[in-house]
Every structure is written in structure tokens, then in C-alpha cells.
Scaffold this motif. Structure first.
Motif, mmCIF file in Angstrom:
data_model
loop_
_atom_site.group_PDB
_atom_site.id
_atom_site.type_symbol
_atom_site.label_atom_id
_atom_site.label_comp_id
_atom_site.label_asym_id
_atom_site.label_seq_id
_atom_site.Cartn_x
_atom_site.Cartn_y
_atom_site.Cartn_z
ATOM 1 N N SER A 78 19.186 70.704 59.619
ATOM 2 C CA SER A 78 20.343 70.296 59.490
ATOM 3 C C SER A 78 20.432 70.367 58.277
ATOM 4 O O SER A 78 19.760 70.681 57.497
ATOM 5 N N SER A 79 21.105 71.824 57.826
ATOM 6 C CA SER A 79 21.397 72.598 56.569
ATOM 7 C C SER A 79 23.198 72.806 56.347
ATOM 8 O O SER A 79 22.902 73.164 55.186
ATOM 9 N N PHE A 80 23.993 71.984 56.869
ATOM 10 C CA PHE A 80 25.017 72.513 56.997
ATOM 11 C C PHE A 80 26.283 71.088 56.520
ATOM 12 O O PHE A 80 26.017 70.233 57.115
ATOM 13 N N TYR A 81 27.281 71.181 55.656
ATOM 14 C CA TYR A 81 28.532 70.341 55.674
ATOM 15 C C TYR A 81 29.516 69.489 56.725
ATOM 16 O O TYR A 81 29.076 68.871 57.098
ATOM 17 N N SER A 82 29.623 70.316 57.390
ATOM 18 C CA SER A 82 30.045 70.628 58.535
ATOM 19 C C SER A 82 29.888 71.695 59.584
ATOM 20 O O SER A 82 29.854 72.704 58.599
ATOM 21 N N ILE A 83 28.990 71.234 61.096
ATOM 22 C CA ILE A 83 30.580 72.319 62.067
ATOM 23 C C ILE A 83 30.961 71.666 63.223
ATOM 24 O O ILE A 83 31.387 70.537 63.816
ATOM 25 N N PHE A 84 32.363 72.615 63.189
ATOM 26 C CA PHE A 84 33.651 72.323 64.522
ATOM 27 C C PHE A 84 32.629 72.611 65.742
ATOM 28 O O PHE A 84 30.995 73.198 65.643
ATOM 29 N N PHE A 86 32.277 73.778 69.385
ATOM 30 C CA PHE A 86 31.833 75.649 69.409
ATOM 31 C C PHE A 86 33.451 76.093 70.372
ATOM 32 O O PHE A 86 33.829 75.303 70.994
ATOM 33 N N ASP A 87 33.481 77.376 70.305
ATOM 34 C CA ASP A 87 34.958 77.639 70.973
ATOM 35 C C ASP A 87 34.943 79.030 71.175
ATOM 36 O O ASP A 87 34.735 79.922 70.026
ATOM 37 N N GLU A 88 34.286 80.154 72.685
ATOM 38 C CA GLU A 88 34.307 80.669 72.533
ATOM 39 C C GLU A 88 32.831 81.028 71.880
ATOM 40 O O GLU A 88 32.551 82.810 71.309
ATOM 41 N N ALA A 89 31.756 81.014 72.082
ATOM 42 C CA ALA A 89 30.092 81.077 71.692
ATOM 43 C C ALA A 89 30.713 80.826 70.090
ATOM 44 O O ALA A 89 29.244 82.016 68.642
ATOM 45 N N LEU A 90 31.302 80.405 68.983
ATOM 46 C CA LEU A 90 31.338 80.695 67.674
ATOM 47 C C LEU A 90 32.356 79.214 67.225
ATOM 48 O O LEU A 90 32.496 78.709 68.204
ATOM 49 N N ALA A 91 31.916 78.759 65.911
ATOM 50 C CA ALA A 91 31.983 77.300 65.362
ATOM 51 C C ALA A 91 32.250 77.915 64.277
ATOM 52 O O ALA A 91 31.470 78.210 63.645
ATOM 53 N N VAL A 92 32.839 76.890 63.938
ATOM 54 C CA VAL A 92 33.526 77.375 61.905
ATOM 55 C C VAL A 92 32.429 75.917 61.473
ATOM 56 O O VAL A 92 32.213 75.043 61.763
ATOM 57 N N ALA A 93 31.890 76.231 60.186
ATOM 58 C CA ALA A 93 30.940 75.645 59.249
ATOM 59 C C ALA A 93 30.919 75.988 58.178
ATOM 60 O O ALA A 93 31.299 76.896 57.270
ATOM 61 N N CYS A 94 30.473 75.149 57.096
ATOM 62 C CA CYS A 94 30.626 74.862 55.779
ATOM 63 C C CYS A 94 29.092 74.763 55.222
ATOM 64 O O CYS A 94 28.231 73.614 56.120
ATOM 65 N N ARG A 95 28.425 75.123 54.615
ATOM 66 C CA ARG A 95 27.282 75.382 53.132
ATOM 67 C C ARG A 95 27.247 75.676 52.304
ATOM 68 O O ARG A 95 28.385 76.669 51.677
ATOM 69 N N TYR A 96 26.991 74.995 50.735
ATOM 70 C CA TYR A 96 27.717 75.070 49.667
ATOM 71 C C TYR A 96 29.190 75.059 49.019
ATOM 72 O O TYR A 96 29.032 75.772 48.763
ATOM 73 N N LYS A 97 29.873 74.248 50.080
ATOM 74 C CA LYS A 97 30.919 74.027 50.018
ATOM 75 C C LYS A 97 31.962 75.633 50.172
ATOM 76 O O LYS A 97 32.993 75.460 49.575
ATOM 77 N N TRP A 99 33.141 77.817 53.368
ATOM 78 C CA TRP A 99 33.467 78.066 54.565
ATOM 79 C C TRP A 99 32.905 78.886 55.588
ATOM 80 O O TRP A 99 33.825 80.626 54.440
ATOM 81 N N GLY A 100 32.323 79.681 56.979
ATOM 82 C CA GLY A 100 32.434 80.452 57.176
ATOM 83 C C GLY A 100 32.483 80.621 59.197
ATOM 84 O O GLY A 100 32.732 79.194 58.506
ATOM 85 N N VAL A 101 31.907 81.019 59.519
ATOM 86 C CA VAL A 101 31.755 80.863 61.139
ATOM 87 C C VAL A 101 30.709 81.570 61.620
ATOM 88 O O VAL A 101 29.651 82.800 61.369
ATOM 89 N N ILE A 102 29.968 80.403 61.874
ATOM 90 C CA ILE A 102 28.547 81.065 62.918
ATOM 91 C C ILE A 102 28.685 80.591 64.480
ATOM 92 O O ILE A 102 29.532 80.420 65.084
ATOM 93 N N ASP A 103 27.636 81.607 65.038
ATOM 94 C CA ASP A 103 27.409 81.930 66.994
ATOM 95 C C ASP A 103 26.542 80.478 67.068
ATOM 96 O O ASP A 103 25.898 79.642 65.506
ATOM 97 N N LYS A 104 26.002 80.242 68.169
ATOM 98 C CA LYS A 104 25.150 79.600 68.584
ATOM 99 C C LYS A 104 23.410 79.382 68.277
ATOM 100 O O LYS A 104 22.760 78.749 68.704
ATOM 101 N N SER A 105 23.169 80.705 67.832
ATOM 102 C CA SER A 105 21.844 80.686 67.513
ATOM 103 C C SER A 105 21.994 80.253 65.619
ATOM 104 O O SER A 105 20.649 80.009 65.551
ATOM 105 N N ILE A 110 31.159 85.582 60.010
ATOM 106 C CA ILE A 110 31.326 85.522 58.950
ATOM 107 C C ILE A 110 30.790 84.715 57.713
ATOM 108 O O ILE A 110 31.277 83.424 58.281
ATOM 109 N N HIS A 111 30.524 86.108 56.618
ATOM 110 C CA HIS A 111 29.483 84.376 56.263
ATOM 111 C C HIS A 111 30.456 83.830 55.501
ATOM 112 O O HIS A 111 31.385 83.657 55.223
#
Length: 185
Positions: A78-84, A86-97, A99-105, A110-111
Motif C-alpha cells: 500500500s503506497s498509492f493514493y489511488s488505483i483504478f 485494471f483494464d486490459e492489464a493496465l490501471a491508472v494510479a496516483c502516487r505523490y499527487k 498520475w500514471g499507469v501501472i501493470d499487474k505487477s 507510464i510514469h
């Protein structure tokens, strides 16, 4: 807390997880996961436990989001402010205010560099850069330059509503402006 999750994980490794559907459940204080018979499978240690998306689930602990596997083990602490979702193995995520995109790992695809980022639709997502919205593709490349006051995801016809100046328009994936939705009934 980590000991509890790992203990549960060790127990679950003996089970065939493909046959077990894990369901989020609130115990009055925290959320965990139960099987279809109502037995606790992953102890209730989360503030929020989302439904599993394949073999992973988004969970919140102390106002920070992370990802666990079906054994209760952390894929991403748990280190993200938000994780949307997953859609097609990608999720929008927010860290340190930002936003970028993470994979399932949990790796950044997208930083996090955007002030706002919404979900992808038709391969594009609205992003906020320096006070204006534009659209990026799944590689993070800017496809439609930031120029809109507000921007929304593309609808089922491939058009998105945008506010440009004081007017509301619709755009296609190339950024062409339309005064009315081209598929208006």
C-alpha cells in the motif's frame, strides 16, 4: 499485519485457488476475503478490499492502495493514493499527487507525471497538464495536445465531450471538434 497475510498465504498455497472464488467481506471493522461457503480465506485486515480482477485485487490500508494476490500476499504494498480498476492489464494510479499507469505487477508503464488522468477508452485517456486537458495513448505519448478546460473519456461511438473555452464540443480520436455529437439520435 504482514505476518497474518503471510500465514494465510502459506495455508492457501496448499489449496487449488482456481476453484475458490474470493469475495470481499466486512467484519464490522475491516475487510478481508471469504470463500463461497463464508469461510475466511484472507483475514480482514484491509480498510477496503475490492473484488478480484483475475488473480489480483486492489486493497486499501491506512488511506493507501496496494495490490494483493489470491493468496493474500502483497504484489505491491500500500503506497498509492489511488488505483483504478485494471483494464486490459493496465490501471491508472496516483502516487505523490501525480498520475500514471501501472501493470499487474505494479511496474510503471507510464510514469506518474500528470496532474490528472482518467481511464483509457478507445486506446486514449484524458490527462491534465499545466491546467489543460489533452489525450495520451497507452504508451504515454500525447496524441491530442492539452487545450481543453475539461475532457472526458470516449463514449461507445468513439467521441469524447470536451469544454474548449466557454463552449462544449465533442471530439473524435484525431481531435476534430464537433458542435454536436455525430451520433446524436
Amino acid at each position: 499485519m504482514a505476518t497474518t497475510v503471510l500465514t494465510v498465504a502459506n495455508t492457501l498455497q496448499k489449496l487449488n485457488m482456481e476453484e475458490i472464488k474470493l469475495i470481499p467481506k466486512w467484519n464490522g471493522q475491516k475487510e478481508g476475503y471469504i470463500d463461497e461457503k463464508g469461510n475466511w480465506v484472507i483475514d480482514p485486515i484491509f480498510d477496503t478490499a475490492c473484488h478480484f480482477e483475475g488473480d489480483i485485487a486492489r486493497v486499501e490500508v491506512g488511506e493507501k492502495w496496494g495490490i494483493i494476490n489470491q493468496y493474500g500476499g502483497w504484489i505491491l504494498r500500500s503506497s498509492f493514493y489511488s488505483i483504478f480498476p485494471f483494464d486490459e492489464a493496465l490501471a491508472v494510479a496516483c502516487r505523490y499527487k501525480k498520475w500514471g499507469v501501472i501493470d499487474k505487477s505494479g511496474e510503471w508503464v507510464i510514469h506518474p507525471k500528470f496532474d490528472d488522468l482518467d481511464s483509457f477508452s478507445f486506446g486514449l485517456a484524458p490527462v491534465l497538464v499545466n491546467g489543460y486537458y489533452g489525450y495520451i495513448d497507452k504508451s504515454g505519448s500525447m496524441v491530442i495536445e492539452p487545450q481543453f478546460n475539461t475532457a472526458f473519456s470516449f463514449d461507445e461511438h468513439g467521441y469524447a465531450r470536451v469544454d474548449y473555452g466557454s463552449e462544449t464540443y465533442w471530439i473524435n480520436r484525431e481531435g476534430t471538434l464537433y458542435e454536436e455529437h455525430p451520433h446524436k439520435c
